[in-house]
Write a protein that holds these residues in place. Sequence first.
Motif, PDB file in Angstrom:
ATOM      1  N   ILE A 117       0.856  -1.179   0.000  1.00  0.00           N
ATOM      2  CA  ILE A 117       0.000   0.000   0.000  1.00  0.00           C
ATOM      3  C   ILE A 117       0.893   1.231   0.000  1.00  0.00           C
ATOM      4  CG2 ILE A 117      -1.761   1.317   1.259  1.00  0.00           C
ATOM      5  CD1 ILE A 117      -2.822  -1.273   0.151  1.00  0.00           C
ATOM      6  N   GLY A 173      -1.857   5.807   1.369  1.00  0.00           N
ATOM      7  CA  GLY A 173      -2.988   4.915   1.580  1.00  0.00           C
ATOM      8  C   GLY A 173      -4.012   4.889   0.462  1.00  0.00           C
ATOM      9  N   LYS A 174      -3.680   5.486  -0.680  1.00  0.00           N
ATOM     10  CA  LYS A 174      -4.654   5.598  -1.766  1.00  0.00           C
ATOM     11  C   LYS A 174      -4.387   4.657  -2.943  1.00  0.00           C
ATOM     12  CE  LYS A 174      -5.765  10.424  -0.732  1.00  0.00           C
ATOM     13  NZ  LYS A 174      -5.804  11.814  -1.254  1.00  0.00           N
ATOM     14  N   ALA A 202      -9.552   5.224   0.589  1.00  0.00           N
ATOM     15  CA  ALA A 202      -8.497   4.321   1.043  1.00  0.00           C
ATOM     16  C   ALA A 202      -8.495   3.013   0.277  1.00  0.00           C
ATOM     17  CB  ALA A 202      -8.663   4.037   2.541  1.00  0.00           C
ATOM     18  N   SER A 219      -7.117  -0.879   1.036  1.00  0.00           N
ATOM     19  CA  SER A 219      -6.611  -1.731   2.116  1.00  0.00           C
ATOM     20  C   SER A 219      -6.188  -3.090   1.588  1.00  0.00           C
ATOM     21  CB  SER A 219      -7.671  -1.906   3.211  1.00  0.00           C
ATOM     22  OG  SER A 219      -7.822  -0.720   3.955  1.00  0.00           O
ATOM     23  N   GLN A 248     -10.289   8.992   6.442  1.00  0.00           N
ATOM     24  CA  GLN A 248      -9.558   7.950   5.714  1.00  0.00           C
ATOM     25  C   GLN A 248      -9.308   6.716   6.564  1.00  0.00           C
ATOM     26  OE1 GLN A 248      -5.411   8.562   4.476  1.00  0.00           O
ATOM     27  NE2 GLN A 248      -5.914   7.736   2.473  1.00  0.00           N
ATOM     28  N   ALA A 297     -10.405   3.044   5.607  1.00  0.00           N
ATOM     29  CA  ALA A 297      -9.384   2.000   5.483  1.00  0.00           C
ATOM     30  C   ALA A 297      -9.764   0.775   6.308  1.00  0.00           C
ATOM     31  CB  ALA A 297      -8.027   2.528   5.931  1.00  0.00           C
TER      32      ALA A 297
END
Length: 313
Positions: A66, A70-71, A152, A154, A180, A184
């Motif tokens: 990741i 976090g995107k 997000a 994950s 976020q 997530a």
Amino acid sequence: MAEITAALVKDLREKSGAGMMDCKKALTENGGDVEASMDWLRTKGLAKAAKKADRAAAEGLVAGKISADGKTGVLVELNAETDFVAKNDGFQSAAREFANVALATDGDVEAIRAAKTSKGEVVQDAITNLIATIGENMQLRRAARLSVSQGAVSLYLHNKQGDDVAKLAVLVALEGAGDQAALAEVARRIALHVAGTPTPPLALTAAELDPDVVAKERDVQVQMAIESGKPKEIAEKMVEGRIRKWQEEVVLMAQPFVMNPDQTIEQLVAETAKETGSPVVLKGFVRFALGEGVEKAPEGDFAAEVASMTGQA
């Protein structure tokens, strides 16, 4: 000259990850010296790497990463011939490195193979060097990338073999303007669902199902109805209801959430939108189970293989 025992062969195999016969040959050529044999494997292996390319590689690892924000998330599947090699530190490090490389690409496996690692080595060349050193066929079989502009992505790793590597990995992307960390966490729970549900989802929605897969399922259901004694025209009408039920079973948004079977994934996403105070969209998911779709060779018995080497050069 030192006796080339099974224990010595096993020791070299554990240190190098190379095949047994390659290890025995290396020890024979180097008088039983393990360190010299390690060097011999590296220098001689390059010439043999191409010969291994047609051997089945269905074991290995799936690596996931990741991005720092976090995107964005990626998965790569690096295959080898045996589970033994998947435990090799060099192999695991390579899988992690290739996942890092994938983050900087569009997720296309050919683009990853042509890209360079942090050490400046082209990924495909790094794979060739691994084949030479370890002595098994390997391939970067597939890769995937999910990204959101806000929200997000994950990652869930099932049956982890080490940091960022596993036998089964799932990515889930939730698009939304809400918190976020909250998004997530929900994405992680959905990823766990995708990994653990008895019927792995085939698509996000019914509209995204592969038409060929739907047609095949319809044919199967029609034949089942006909074999139960129904005329073909009646069987074809009956099947429409069965297809709708099947779609509910294999479409992620329609599946009952494993952590709360009274709630579908679609309802979970809607609930998340209410809790975060802004629209939330389940943008996509990717599920990689190691070796799925690859014909696997029968497992061998290491002790028997070592015993059978008597008298072989």
